[in-house]
Design an enzyme around this catalytic site. Structure first.
Site, PDB file in Angstrom:
ATOM      1  N   ALA A 220       0.804  -1.239   0.000  1.00  0.00           N
ATOM      2  CA  ALA A 220       0.000   0.000   0.000  1.00  0.00           C
ATOM      3  C   ALA A 220       0.829   1.277   0.000  1.00  0.00           C
ATOM      4  CB  ALA A 220      -0.990   0.027   1.155  1.00  0.00           C
ATOM      5  N   ALA A 221       2.138   1.185  -0.203  1.00  0.00           N
ATOM      6  CA  ALA A 221       2.942   2.410  -0.282  1.00  0.00           C
ATOM      7  C   ALA A 221       2.490   3.271  -1.457  1.00  0.00           C
ATOM      8  CB  ALA A 221       4.424   2.070  -0.407  1.00  0.00           C
ATOM      9  N   GLY A 222       2.193   2.633  -2.589  1.00  0.00           N
ATOM     10  CA  GLY A 222       1.702   3.379  -3.743  1.00  0.00           C
ATOM     11  C   GLY A 222       0.346   4.005  -3.485  1.00  0.00           C
TER      12      GLY A 222
END
Length: 291
Positions: free
Chosen positions: A256-258
């Protein structure tokens, strides 16, 4: 020039950001390494974590202080109840989160390596039952300053959202859908990663910033911001491009960094930051999310 949300008939306290997208219950297991085909590996304890690209981006923007409305579908099941409650707890408006008795809630199966890298399999479930008719009934789509969408729902839903919005349309084509080309003409800010960019232009994954910039300029979109993982992001406009490096961090989990990047980008555009400032903010938020 900073991409400004077009003026529209917006009154408080409507949403600043509307996310049209997916919501899943992630089933996460830590592993020493992601298995190859035919390999079985032992992992740690199973964790159930609310996720889905749309929900992740909505929560990221809400945690940054924005008023966020979420439009999507869950199943009429226990997982759907959990997901609705988690979004509500994150102060995301779930009036547009519809129940779907005919399908289970979406799920993602995620293996996370010790170095933070991961492998993900997604079962869309109710996410793929979101329709254009659903979108047409949602006033939040029309009144939000920024519309944020991804590739985990249907083409019908994304095109309907693009038609009904009056705000800035930020599209994250992830995971890359076969119908991506049909959406590009409606997009104000395109946010692919390097792999998705290569797929969009029918080429191999670019590994050089000049090649990334050239590929991005070949897409008919006012602005493309290409995420580069640990290398940050590249902002590409008609008049030029600029690399925005990311801070150095020690990642724990890159899941979920993006999505954190996209939520922060939407937050920055609502606040009126220019594209470079917005991307600088987004890479910092994305880096923090890996920790």
């Amino acid at each position: 020039m900073s991409p400004q949300p077009p003026a529209g008939d917006r009154t408080e306290p409507g949403p600043e950001i509307c996310v049209v997208g997916s919501v899943n219950l992630d089933l996460v297991v830590g592993v020493d390494h992601v298995p190859v085909v035919g390999e079985t590996v032992l992992g740690g304890d199973l964790r159930r974590i609310p996720g889905g690209k749309g929900a992740n981006q909505a929560v990221a923007a809400a945690r940054l202080g924005r008023r966020v409305s979420f439009v999507g579908r869950v199943g009429d099941d226990e997982a759907g109840d959990v997901l609705r409650a988690e979004l509500t707890a994150a102060r995301v408006d779930v009036a547009g989160l519809l129940s779907t008795p005919s399908a289970p809630s979406g799920a993602a199966l995620i293996a996370v390596q010790a170095d933070g890298d991961n492998a993900i399999v997604v079962s869309p479930g109710a996410n793929h039952r979101l329709t254009g008719s659903d979108i047409g009934s949602m006033t939040s789509v029309a009144v939000a300053a920024v519309l944020l969408a991804q590739g985990e729902v249907t083409l019908d839903a994304v095109l309907a959202a693009a038609r009904h919005r009056t705000g800035l349309f930020v599209w994250n084509p992830a995971p890359m859908p076969e119908w991506a080309g049909q959406v590009l003409g409606s997009v104000d800010v395109l946010v692919p990663n390097q792999t998705e960019l290569g797929t969009l232009v029918g080429a191999s994954v670019p590994d050089d910033l000049e090649v990334v910039a050239a590929m991005a300029r070949s897409i008919e979109c006012p602005m493309t911001i290409v995420t580069l993982g640990a290398a940050g992001a590249l902002v590409v406009e008609a008049h030029g491009d600029r690399h925005v490096p990311a801070p150095m961090v020690r990642p724990v989990d890159t899941t979920a960094a993006g999505d954190a990047f996209c939520g922060a980008l939407a937050d920055a555009f609502v606040r009126g930051l220019d594209p470079i400032e917005a991307t600088e903010w987004a890479v910092r938020v994305s880096a923090a999310a890996t920790m």
